[in-house]
Design a protein around this motif. Structure first.
Motif, short mmCIF file in Angstrom:
data_model
loop_
_atom_site.label_atom_id
_atom_site.label_comp_id
_atom_site.label_asym_id
_atom_site.label_seq_id
_atom_site.Cartn_x
_atom_site.Cartn_y
_atom_site.Cartn_z
N VAL A 41 -1.39 5.35 10.93
CA VAL A 41 -1.49 4.24 9.98
C VAL A 41 -0.91 4.76 8.68
O VAL A 41 -1.51 5.62 8.03
CB VAL A 41 -2.94 3.79 9.79
N SER A 42 0.26 4.31 8.33
CA SER A 42 0.94 4.90 7.17
C SER A 42 1.37 3.82 6.19
O SER A 42 1.63 2.67 6.56
CB SER A 42 2.16 5.71 7.62
N GLY A 43 1.45 4.21 4.95
CA GLY A 43 1.88 3.31 3.89
C GLY A 43 1.83 4.02 2.56
O GLY A 43 1.60 5.23 2.49
N ASP A 98 -15.13 -1.22 9.32
CA ASP A 98 -14.97 -1.82 10.65
C ASP A 98 -13.77 -1.22 11.38
O ASP A 98 -13.01 -1.93 12.03
CB ASP A 98 -14.85 -3.34 10.54
N PHE A 99 -13.57 0.09 11.25
CA PHE A 99 -12.51 0.76 11.99
C PHE A 99 -13.01 2.14 12.42
O PHE A 99 -13.97 2.68 11.85
CB PHE A 99 -11.23 0.90 11.16
N SER A 119 -7.27 -2.99 8.69
CA SER A 119 -8.51 -2.80 7.96
C SER A 119 -8.58 -1.40 7.35
O SER A 119 -9.03 -1.23 6.20
CB SER A 119 -9.70 -3.04 8.89
N MET A 120 -8.14 -0.40 8.10
CA MET A 120 -8.12 0.97 7.58
C MET A 120 -7.20 1.07 6.37
O MET A 120 -7.54 1.70 5.36
CB MET A 120 -7.66 1.95 8.66
N PHE A 121 -6.03 0.44 6.46
CA PHE A 121 -5.09 0.50 5.34
C PHE A 121 -5.68 -0.19 4.11
O PHE A 121 -5.55 0.32 2.99
CB PHE A 121 -3.76 -0.11 5.71
N HIS A 149 2.10 -1.04 0.22
CA HIS A 149 2.63 -1.64 1.45
C HIS A 149 2.25 -0.77 2.63
O HIS A 149 2.18 0.46 2.54
CB HIS A 149 4.15 -1.78 1.38
N ILE A 150 2.00 -1.41 3.77
CA ILE A 150 1.81 -0.70 5.02
C ILE A 150 3.17 -0.59 5.70
O ILE A 150 3.97 -1.53 5.69
CB ILE A 150 0.79 -1.41 5.93
#
Length: 461
Positions: free
Chosen positions: A292-294, A327-328, A412-414, A437-438
């Protein structure tokens, strides 16, 4: 003319392949390393903005995340930022500890001695004071000086009760074993022209050459051959002149990464391996992961010049294993990241404003910092690399195609990471301007050939 024979054939000469090639050649083995991409001369080819990258041929489903790779001697390390984290102990037991993912068939303690060897070989720079890492000895070199932007980040994190730490880097903070210290030219992503970055083509590859390894750039492995017993007998490859050649070995080490390893295995479908080599479970190519990157950007009252120096700086891993209230599953790391430069590149990548609004933002370019988000996505079978049914490469084989869709958990994590970054920056003195931004791409493709204890759901043991 009889085919050449080697003790081992290494396919792909990036981070993994270079290490294997150096280690086996140092032990006296006769090694052939096949690399589809070029062998750059960093002191020549990277001048003036970086080398021309080789097209990968990878296709993507509509709407898919677009993970990328680098075909070159050195692989992705040629252009990476040099951030050099270890996995944590919990990464190996996510199913047991957090009810997600799959436990590894080995533990952190088994890998730790090899981490030590790689860090010593490359001259990693860092501090062993990160409270979230497993206890360890000192790095070969001290951490890099903390930039002004990273100081703001650390200050805000500490006020919030978080635990900022120096980011480990595979970039020399001082001269080491004949290589110079970093000059902080901010060109890591365009290829290091100094020799301080511990990329594979600067470290393990030269050592392998001294050991006598036969390294062949622009040589593409096409299929892995097997005999009537199903055992490996060699590799068919296309040489730099375009001719197909055959070479023999009982040992082939695939180091093409999460995108090309399954591609080669699935096209090696002869004899008893009708569904692809190593694909008895049907899992080759499945469980692609990309992180999960951004990025998150904020603006401070003083000039910080975050387009200079190196990435890494300070990292925050308080949510590495997640947040019980979120919630992740699992979590993420935040760390300082270089602003894109020159300024027009930053504007082209990120901004849609025009006229006075654009000028107003760009006037504060040297007061901005950028935070990288590096989160853990969960393996899912429908995220995969598979043969394209319609498009073929110049050798007649199906091109690799990627299908990857982000889950609700990842978004949600981001969002959580953005909120944490916002709180850190504003506590540290940032104003209310922000941009985030993701990523719709990734330089970190993982998975696709799962290592596990269950042969029904794994590719290797």
């Amino acid at each position: 003319m009889a085919a050449e024979r080697f003790d081992a054939i290494i396919v792909g000469l990036g981070a993994a392949g270079a290490v294997v090639t150096e280690a086996l050649s140092a032990a006296g083995w006769k090694i052939l390393a096949l690399e589809e991409g070029p062998w750059y001369n960093p002191f020549k080819d990277f001048a003036g903005g970086g080398a021309q990258r080789v097209p990968t041929g990878i296709q993507y489903d509509k709407g898919s995340i677009r993970p990328s790779i680098v075909k070159a001697v050195g692989g992705g390390t040629v252009f990476y930022a040099g951030v050099f984290f270890r996995l944590h102990e919990s990464d190996f037991q996510t199913r047991t500890l957090h009810g997600c993912g799959t436990d590894w068939p080995l533990a952190y303690e088994e890998l730790a001695p090899f981490y030590n060897k790689v860090e010593a070989f490359t001259g990693a720079s860092g501090s062993n004071r990160n409270v979230f890492e497993a206890p360890r000895g000192p790095y070969p070199n001290p951490p890099h000086p903390v930039s002004r932007g990273s100081q703001y980040l650390a200050r805000g994190a500490k006020v919030l009760g978080l635990h900022p730490a120096a980011t480990p880097m595979s970039i020399l903070s001082r001269p080491y074993r004949g290589r110079p210290a970093c000059t902080y030219c901010a060109k890591c992503g365009e290829g290091c022209m100094v020799g301080d970055k511990g990329s594979a083509e600067m470290t393990f590859v030269p050592a392998a050459v001294r050991n006598g390894a036969d390294i062949r750039p622009r040589h593409k492995a096409l299929t892995i051959e097997t005999g009537s017993s199903g055992k490996i007998t060699g590799v068919i490859y296309r040489d730099a002149e375009g001719a197909h050649q055959r070479t023999e070995s009982d040992l082939v080490v695939l180091c093409g990464g999460a995108m090309l390893n399954p591609t080669l295995l699935l096209r090696s479908s002869s004899g008893p391996h009708r569904n692809g080599l190593g694909n008895q479970s049907g899992y080759v190519g499945k469980n692609l992961m990309v992180h999960v990157s951004g990025r998150y950007m904020a603006r401070f009252p003083e000039i910080v010049n975050s387009f200079m120096g190196i990435s890494g700086g300070v990292n925050i891993q308080d949510y590495y294993e997640g947040d019980p209230k979120a919630d992740f599953h699992r979590g993420y790391t935040l760390y300082s990241s270089l602003l894109p430069s020159p300024p027009e590149r930053f504007a082209d990548w990120y901004l849609e404003e025009w006229g006075s609004d654009l000028i107003g933002i760009m006037e504060s370019y040297n007061r901005m910092i950028r935070i990288a988000v590096l989160g853990e996505d969960q393996a899912r079978e429908d995220n995969r690399v598979y043969p394209d049914a319609d498009r073929r490469d110049e050798d007649g084989f199906p091109l690799p195609r990627v299908s990857y869709t982000r889950s609700v958990e990842e978004f949600s994590m981001f969002d959580h990471a953005v909120d944490t970054s916002r709180r850190i920056c504003r506590t540290g003195g940032a104003d209310d301007w922000e941009f985030f931004h993701i990523a719709d791409g990734s330089a970190h493709p993982l998975g696709t050939c799962r290592m596990g204890a269950d042969p029904e759901t794994s590719v290797v043991n």
